[in-house]
Structure formats: structure tokens, C-alpha cells
Design a protein around this motif. Structure first.
Motif, PDB file in Angstrom:
ATOM      1  N   UNK A   5       6.534   7.452   6.443  1.00  0.00           N
ATOM      2  CA  UNK A   5       6.216   8.570   7.383  1.00  0.00           C
ATOM      3  C   UNK A   5       7.323   9.488   7.298  1.00  0.00           C
ATOM      4  N   UNK A   6       7.174  10.778   6.893  1.00  0.00           N
ATOM      5  CA  UNK A   6       8.203  11.767   7.130  1.00  0.00           C
ATOM      6  C   UNK A   6       7.776  12.945   7.945  1.00  0.00           C
ATOM      7  N   UNK A   7       8.933  13.504   8.349  1.00  0.00           N
ATOM      8  CA  UNK A   7       8.480  14.799   9.278  1.00  0.00           C
ATOM      9  C   UNK A   7       9.698  15.744   8.666  1.00  0.00           C
ATOM     10  N   UNK A  37       5.825  19.754   9.148  1.00  0.00           N
ATOM     11  CA  UNK A  37       4.820  19.009   8.423  1.00  0.00           C
ATOM     12  C   UNK A  37       5.061  17.424   8.574  1.00  0.00           C
ATOM     13  N   UNK A  38       4.175  16.641   8.995  1.00  0.00           N
ATOM     14  CA  UNK A  38       4.201  15.078   9.044  1.00  0.00           C
ATOM     15  C   UNK A  38       3.494  14.528   7.666  1.00  0.00           C
ATOM     16  N   UNK A  39       4.202  13.769   6.774  1.00  0.00           N
ATOM     17  CA  UNK A  39       3.212  13.622   5.880  1.00  0.00           C
ATOM     18  C   UNK A  39       3.798  12.114   5.426  1.00  0.00           C
ATOM     19  N   UNK A  40       3.085  11.534   4.475  1.00  0.00           N
ATOM     20  CA  UNK A  40       3.469  10.088   4.099  1.00  0.00           C
ATOM     21  C   UNK A  40       3.283  10.062   2.744  1.00  0.00           C
ATOM     22  N   UNK A  41       4.291   9.018   2.150  1.00  0.00           N
ATOM     23  CA  UNK A  41       4.511   8.972   0.610  1.00  0.00           C
ATOM     24  C   UNK A  41       4.901   7.334   0.469  1.00  0.00           C
ATOM     25  N   UNK A  42       4.265   7.008  -0.851  1.00  0.00           N
ATOM     26  CA  UNK A  42       4.958   5.645  -1.088  1.00  0.00           C
ATOM     27  C   UNK A  42       6.540   5.572  -1.368  1.00  0.00           C
ATOM     28  N   UNK A  43       6.979   4.136  -0.841  1.00  0.00           N
ATOM     29  CA  UNK A  43       8.325   4.199  -0.950  1.00  0.00           C
ATOM     30  C   UNK A  43       9.075   4.572  -2.332  1.00  0.00           C
ATOM     31  N   UNK A  57       5.538  21.800  -2.657  1.00  0.00           N
ATOM     32  CA  UNK A  57       6.297  21.066  -3.393  1.00  0.00           C
ATOM     33  C   UNK A  57       5.838  19.603  -3.093  1.00  0.00           C
ATOM     34  N   UNK A  58       5.188  19.215  -2.126  1.00  0.00           N
ATOM     35  CA  UNK A  58       4.719  18.028  -1.811  1.00  0.00           C
ATOM     36  C   UNK A  58       3.413  17.524  -2.711  1.00  0.00           C
ATOM     37  N   UNK A  59       2.836  18.640  -3.354  1.00  0.00           N
ATOM     38  CA  UNK A  59       1.711  18.248  -4.064  1.00  0.00           C
ATOM     39  C   UNK A  59       1.757  17.267  -5.144  1.00  0.00           C
ATOM     40  N   UNK A  60       1.153  16.137  -5.189  1.00  0.00           N
ATOM     41  CA  UNK A  60       1.316  15.034  -6.220  1.00  0.00           C
ATOM     42  C   UNK A  60       2.594  14.228  -5.830  1.00  0.00           C
ATOM     43  N   UNK A  61       3.063  14.308  -4.477  1.00  0.00           N
ATOM     44  CA  UNK A  61       4.234  13.580  -4.022  1.00  0.00           C
ATOM     45  C   UNK A  61       3.626  12.670  -2.675  1.00  0.00           C
ATOM     46  N   UNK A  62       3.246  13.570  -1.940  1.00  0.00           N
ATOM     47  CA  UNK A  62       2.667  13.086  -0.565  1.00  0.00           C
ATOM     48  C   UNK A  62       1.309  12.475  -0.648  1.00  0.00           C
TER      49      UNK A  62
END
Ligand code: ADP
Ligand code: MG
Length: 314
Positions: free
Chosen positions: A150-152, A258-264, A195-200
Motif C-alpha cells: 500500500x502506497x501513499x 493518491x492511495x494505491x496498491x501494487x504487487x511487491x 504514471x501509475x497506469x499498468x503499475x498500480x
């Protein structure tokens, strides 16, 4: 000033991105082939979201910023906006300042004002925003998976602290201008969303406080989360105000980060996205299979939040 004078005078700047803008029964817009429309609306109500004597220039900027923030959270590029204004009176100075703020924000983000509605009543401002995002690629709230980080973005709690200062609950001294700027003039994280498209794997904007907003991702994704209080990127003045750290940093609204999630395995990609757009991104915890949101301190003990997210009908 009639209703139509008012529109012609203050809200009829040409919008080159529209085939037909303000002045007809509807605007005509031509979406870019291969893109999906992202559409969102948000209301700012006098006495609820702002004080009646708030600087109209600021209001003009902010009513668009909060909508832009919703597009940022979807990874969409802003294109067009509609503005529904309810005004107690046609005050030309107020309207000129409001329009100036609105168009300044619109120009900064390439948004064309293409229509709206103007009515008389207690001051209320509703903006509908339309943006575009590559078909099938928008960031949503439902994509978080157990094990995701989880990222902020940016910092949390600055806007809420600014509000505490305005209410006289705290004296911020030299830190006041920055917190007040966070409150009055939020910066929508459009470039980061793109920039988070395809990442988050999931994302939303933090408008009502991290606690409640992260809860929306968890609910929509059918997962839980464990976040570390010490990892939260709190606004600098909160480090000297421990009693306000949780209420402002976790439950305080209006930050529009933005609060977002992404695989490690995408940690490097997330950091690169942040660097690429010049916005700090901070890892604050992980998504869990078990439902619920646990915020823990350095020893793993649950942090007592002592505040609930804002709910208009709560
Ligand atoms: P109608 O009666 O056909 O619904 P209106 O009289 O409400 O249209 O509005 C006339 C035109 O001005 C429309 O193109 C509408 O989109 C636009 N408009 C009205 N109010 C605003 C506003 N506050 N900002 C921008 N455009 C507006
Ligand atoms: Mg009409």
C-alpha cells in the motif's frame, strides 16, 4: 445582470477541445479513438465544504481541483468540465474572481469548460469533469490483492491541520501558510495517476482521510490491510504535534493525495513513477487476506484512531 449575461460574461471562454461548447443545449465532444471516458462529479457546499466568505478565486480553483483529483485516481487525462452554480445573487466581482480561479486551474490541466447550469439559491458549486483513459486500463478501487504493497503520495494531514489552525484549535506559526495552501489549493496528482497506469493494482484519491478512503479499496477489492503508523508520510508540522497526528493524518480530509496498491515486484516501478513526476511515494503497509484495516505502531499494537472519517449522513 440576467442569467444569460452572467454566463456570457463569465463562463463563455472558447474551449478549443470541444466541437461545440457553452451556448447551445448541449456540448458536442469528440473522444479520442481508443480511449474511454472517465466521468465524475463533486459538489462544494457553502457552510459545509467552505465558509461563505471564502475567497472566490480560491473556490474557483478548488472546485475544479477536487474533481481533477478523482480523474487522477483513475489514471485519466482531464479534457472537459461542466459547472453547475447556485448563487444567492449575481455579484459581478465575486463571479469575476471565481471565474479567474476556475479558468486558471482549467488552463493548468488542459480542461475546457463546455457547459453548465446557473440557478439562484444558497451558494453551491457542482463540477462535472470528463477525462480520457486508455480503454481497459483505468485504475480502479477493486484491483487490490493480498500481498500487495500500500502506497501513499505526498504528505498526509496538512490540510486538516490547516483547518485546525483556522478554527483556532492550534497555532501553527511559520508552518501555517503551507498547511493553509494544502487546504485551499490542493494539487491534483494527475501526472502520478497517469504514471501509475499498468503499475498500480488499485487506486483512489484521499479526500475524506486515509482511514476511510483506504477502507473503500479494501471493501471493493474484498481484502484487508495492515498499515504502519510510523510509516505514514505525515505533514512535517504533525511530527511536533503527536496528539493531532492520528486525527489529522489518518482521519483528516482534503489532502487529495493518491492511495494505491501494487504487487511487491513492482516496487521499483512505483518509485520510478514517483520520481518521473517529482512526487514522493511512500510504502505504508500491505494488503491482507483477512478483512479489516489494522493500523499498528512500532511494536505491532493497534493504534487508537479516536476519530471517524467524515460522513454527510453519519
Ligand atoms: P438550457 O436552458 O438549454 O438548459 P441554460 O440556459 O441553462 O441552457 O444554459 C445556456 C448555456 O450556457 C448552455 O450551453 C449551458 O451549458 C451554459 N451554461 C449555463 N450555466 C453555465 C455555467 N455556470 N458555466 C458554464 N456554462 C454554463
Ligand atoms: Mg436548452
Amino acid at each position: 445582470m440576467t442569467e444569460f449575461d452572467l454566463i456570457a460574461r463569465h463562463f463563455s471562454r472558447p474551449a478549443p477541445s470541444a466541437r461545440l461548447g457553452v451556448g447551445d443545449d448541449a456540448a458536442l465532444l469528440k473522444p479520442t479513438p481508443g480511449m474511454e471516458l472517465a466521468v465524475s462529479t463533486d459538489t462544494l457546499l457553502s457552510g459545509r465544504h467552505f465558509l461563505p466568505d471564502t475567497d472566490p478565486r480560491r473556490l474557483g480553483r478548488k472546485c475544479l481541483a477536487v474533481n481533477l483529483s478523482d480523474l487522477a485516481a483513475m489514471g485519466a487525462l482531464p479534457r472537459w468540465a461542466l459547472l453547475a452554480l447556485t448563487l444567492p445573487e449575481a455579484d459581478a466581482d465575486w463571479l469575476a474572481a471565481f471565474a479567474e480561479g476556475f479558468y486558471a486551474q482549467a488552463d493548468e490541466h488542459g480542461v475546457g469548460l463546455v457547459g453548465g447550469d446557473t440557478t439562484r439559491g444558497p451558494l453551491s458549486i457542482t463540477v462535472t469533469i470528463l477525462g480520457e483513459v486508455e480503454a481497459g486500463r483505468a485504475l480502479t478501487r477493486h484491483g487490490a490483492r493480498p500481498g500487495d504493497d500500500i502506497w501513499v503520495s505526498g504528505e498526509l494531514g496538512g490540510a486538516a491541520l490547516g483547518l485546525c489552525h483556522l478554527r483556532g484549535e492550534v497555532e501553527l506559526g511559520p508552518a501555517a501558510p503551507e498547511c493553509l495552501a494544502r487546504l485551499h489549493d490542493p494539487v491534483p496528482r494527475i501526472a502520478l495517476g497517469r504514471a501509475l497506469l499498468g503499475v498500480a493494482s488499485a487506486a483512489l484519491d484521499v479526500s475524506d482521510g486515509l482511514l476511510g478512503d483506504l477502507g473503500h479499496i479494501l471493501e471493493r477489492s474484498g481484502v484487508g490491510a495492515r498499515a504502519e503508523f510510523a510509516a505514514l508520510p505525515l505533514a512535517a508540522p504533525l511530527r511536533d504535534l503527536p496528539e493531532l497526528a492520528a486525527p489529522c493524518g489518518l482521519a483528516g480530509g482534503d489532502d487529495y493525495e493518491l492511495c494505491f496498491t501494487a504487487p511487491p515486484e513492482r516496487r521499483e516501478a512505483v518509485l520510478a513513477a514517483g520520481r518521473g513526476v517529482g512526487v514522493a511515494v511512500t510504502r505504508i503497509g500491505a494488503i491482507t487476506q483477512a478483512p479489516g484495516l489494522a493500523v499498528v505502531d512500532g511494536r505491532g499494537r493497534l493504534v487508537d484512531i479516536g476519530a471517524r472519517p467524515y460522513d454527510h449522513f453519519g
